[in-house]
Each structure stands twice: as C-alpha cells, then as structure tokens.
Design an enzyme around this catalytic site. Structure first.
Site, PDB file in Angstrom:
ATOM      1  N   TRP A  21      -3.342   2.346  -6.453  1.00 25.64           N
ATOM      2  CA  TRP A  21      -2.566   3.580  -6.496  1.00 25.64           C
ATOM      3  C   TRP A  21      -1.076   3.243  -6.550  1.00 25.64           C
ATOM      4  CZ3 TRP A  21      -0.179   6.061  -1.826  1.00 25.64           C
ATOM      5  CH2 TRP A  21       0.402   7.291  -2.130  1.00 25.64           C
ATOM      6  N   TYR A  54      -5.001   8.305 -10.787  1.00 24.35           N
ATOM      7  CA  TYR A  54      -3.912   7.331 -10.695  1.00 24.35           C
ATOM      8  C   TYR A  54      -3.360   7.042 -12.093  1.00 24.35           C
ATOM      9  CZ  TYR A  54      -5.684   6.389  -5.946  1.00 24.35           C
ATOM     10  OH  TYR A  54      -6.106   6.496  -4.647  1.00 24.35           O
ATOM     11  N   LYS A 216      10.836  -3.954   6.094  1.00 29.99           N
ATOM     12  CA  LYS A 216      11.887  -4.189   5.090  1.00 29.99           C
ATOM     13  C   LYS A 216      12.901  -3.053   5.008  1.00 29.99           C
ATOM     14  CE  LYS A 216       9.017  -2.532   1.221  1.00 29.99           C
ATOM     15  NZ  LYS A 216       8.340  -2.966  -0.027  1.00 29.99           N
ATOM     16  N   ARG A 228       9.410   0.970  -2.746  1.00 34.42           N
ATOM     17  CA  ARG A 228       8.722   2.251  -2.910  1.00 34.42           C
ATOM     18  C   ARG A 228       9.633   3.429  -2.598  1.00 34.42           C
ATOM     19  NH1 ARG A 228       2.599   2.667  -1.256  1.00 34.42           N
ATOM     20  NH2 ARG A 228       2.638   1.312  -3.076  1.00 34.42           N
ATOM     21  N   GLN A 291       2.203 -10.938  -2.676  1.00 36.42           N
ATOM     22  CA  GLN A 291       1.892  -9.970  -1.636  1.00 36.42           C
ATOM     23  C   GLN A 291       0.407 -10.004  -1.285  1.00 36.42           C
ATOM     24  OE1 GLN A 291       3.398  -6.447  -3.636  1.00 36.42           O
ATOM     25  NE2 GLN A 291       5.213  -6.405  -2.336  1.00 36.42           N
TER      26      GLN A 291
END
Length: 336
Positions: A21, A54, A216, A228, A291
């Site tokens: 997503w 999505y 972060k 994001r 990640q």
C-alpha cells in the site's frame, strides 16, 4: 523468519507480511518495488498483501510481475475488495455479489495467479445485505479462487455477524486486518476478544504508525524530504494524526528503550505488535530494499515485561484506545 497459524486454520504465514500500500505503482518506481519484493523473499518473507484499490489496481500488477516465476505453493498472496476501482462506476465499489465476482477475477489476472490464499473485505458495506456478501465469498471459495476469507477494519459486532453467516454457509472467517501500533490500540477492548472467541487472527497494518515510531520525525522540525509526511498522494493525510509535537516528543523517549533491547526503533515497534498473541503477522511496506532487511529483524523477538511497561510509561495518555475509532473506519455510505 518465524511463522504463525492464521486464525483457527491450518494456514501458516510469515510473522512479517510484505505489504505494498502507498508504494507499488505509486510512491516508488516498479524496478525498486521489484527489488523490495526480491529482498522480502531473500529474508524469508513468504506472505504478501495488496488490494485492488492500491494505486487503482496498479499495485496488484506490480506485485504479480515481481512474484512471477516463484513457486506458487511457497507463497501466501492476499488481496482485498471494497473500495472503488477502475472507472469507478456505480457498481465498481462495495461488497455486492457483482463487485466481488468481478473484482476477484480482475485481481487474479493482475496477480498472475489462479487463486489467492486470503481474500479480504476491505471495509464493511452498509448498503449491501451481509447475506449477499457472505454468499458471494462462499462461492469464491468453492470456485477455488480464494482459499480463505478475512475482513479489514470491521467492528466486533460486524465480525460476529459475518462469522455466524460464514459458518452457516460452510466456511469461516479466519482473519481481521486492522490498524494497530503502540500508539493505536483501539482493537484491544472489543475486536481482539471477539476474534479470539471466533477463531480469527489479526494481520495488523501500520505497526510503525505510518513511520512515526521509527523516530525519524522530530518535534518542532519539518519532516525529512521524501518521507511519508511529505507525500501528497495520500501518505501525508494518513500520518497527520500522529504529527503532533507531544506525540513526536514521546516517541523520542522510546529510543533508549529500543537501545536497551538491542533494536532499532522501527524493529521495536514491529516487535511490540507481535507480542499480542492474537496477532499473526505485522504488515510492513518498504520503499527501499534496505528497509526490508532492517524490519525483518523484528521477527522472533520477545520483549520482556519491563520493556513493555517502559513503553507504556513513555507514551502514557497519548495512546488511542477508544474502540469507537473502529466504527469510524466503516463508511456511512458505500464509497464512490
């Protein structure tokens, strides 16, 4: 990687589920998305979650391409149905028999597979009789197009009603996919007890609270470029509830706890949701292969009682626990 049974079924899934997503077909290029999927496979992730909505079906296509050539029996592929897709016509949405039957066929084509392991109702449809929805899911299972059925962001009462109808129709609901994290615990009072009683597991999304629990984002400072919180395609809206200085300050208090546990803050957040025995898997996405390699280290981690208590103390009253927040996830009318 470790594996857990999904609900009261014989299906085992990886403790970390790779989700796409807000990434595949949207935030990251297809080549990078494929690299992330390859990284997931390399570290032992076998479970992949997507949805037709999505990137308006593009995410399914990217995942299908990325998994092409893999042994299908070694994978667990999940997708969902409910939100508007395609040209978004009057029947391109919801959980009507028409939309479910057309959507499963489209998803299978895009995913390049004959079946999905889990087909999930992405929300509850208040405008379609539940009997119609569950009969359609029963037929999807009997046709071999989905092996199991689950739901996402349904309330405890909706889960109970759906599970009862499923039983009458000869199949069972085995999973619920809600938001769940250290900061968002609204499923604990009602959804989890109902799921435990009925034999459903949770596959939780946003275990890092949209990335806030990675540490972060710092109080009083602008979000990092490319994060994001700067994404105008939907990410910024979703993360906004957590982008408050008091929340961001409390999250920074988790850093020494993570250090003492020998984990990164992201790993601590993922490991935390996996401590709940009703959670089968944590959904984790990625925009870079690194990640994936970092997040997977949360699998198999057991946090002791002291660590769990320190986390509660650090976050205090900032944790959202109101079960009515699940009700708020259910659209009052069918989405268009």
């Amino acid at each position: 990687m470790e594996f857990r049974y999904l609900g009261n079924s014989g299906l085992k899934i990886s403790e970390i589920t790779y989700g796409n997503w807000l990434t595949h077909g949207s935030q990251v290029e297809n080549e990078v998305a494929t690299q992330c999927v390859r990284a997931a496979l390399e570290v032992g992730i076998s479970t992949f979650d997507t949805a037709d909505v999505y990137a308006n079906t593009a995410a399914e296509s990217v995942l299908g391409e990325a998994l092409a050539g893999e042994r299908r029996e070694s994978l667990e592929i999940f997708t969902k149905v409910y939100w508007p897709t395609g040209p978004k016509g009057k029947n391109d949405t919801g959980l009507s028999r028409k939309h479910i039957m057309e959507s499963i066929n489209g998803s299978l084509t895009r995913l390049k597979t004959d079946y999905v392991d889990l087909y999930q109702a992405h929300r509850y449809d208040v405008e379609t009789p539940l009997e119609e929805t569950m009969q359609a899911f029963a037929d999807v299972v009997r046709q071999g197009k989905a092996l199991y059925i689950g739901v996402s962001e349904w309330t405890a009462d909706q889960i109970r009603a759906g599970a009862a109808l499923a039983k009458e129709l000869g199949f069972q609901l085995i999973s619920s996919q809600p938001q769940y994290s250290m900061l968002w615990r609204v499923i604990e009072p009602e959804v989890v007890p109902a799921s435990e009683e009925l034999g459903l597991s949770q596959i939780v999304w946003s275990p890092m609270a949209q990335g806030v629990l990675s540490g972060k984002y710092l109080p009083g400072q602008p979000p990092p470029a490319g994060s994001r919180a700067t994404d105008e395609k939907g990410g910024a809206d979703m993360i906004s509830r957590f982008m408050k200085d008091d929340v961001l300050s409390a999250v920074q208090d988790l850093r020494p706890i993570a250090d003492d546990a020998g984990l990164s803050m992201a790993q601590l957040a993922i490991a935390w949701v996996l401590q709940n025995p009703n959670v089968a898997s944590a959904l984790v996405g990625a925009s870079r292969p690194e990640q994936v390699h970092d997040n997977v280290k949360a699998a198999g981690v057991r946090l002791d009682a002291e660590i769990m208590q320190r986390i509660d103390a650090a976050l205090g009253d900032l944790v959202e626990r109101d079960p009515r927040k699940t009700d708020a996830q259910v659209p009052a009318t069918r989405a268009v």
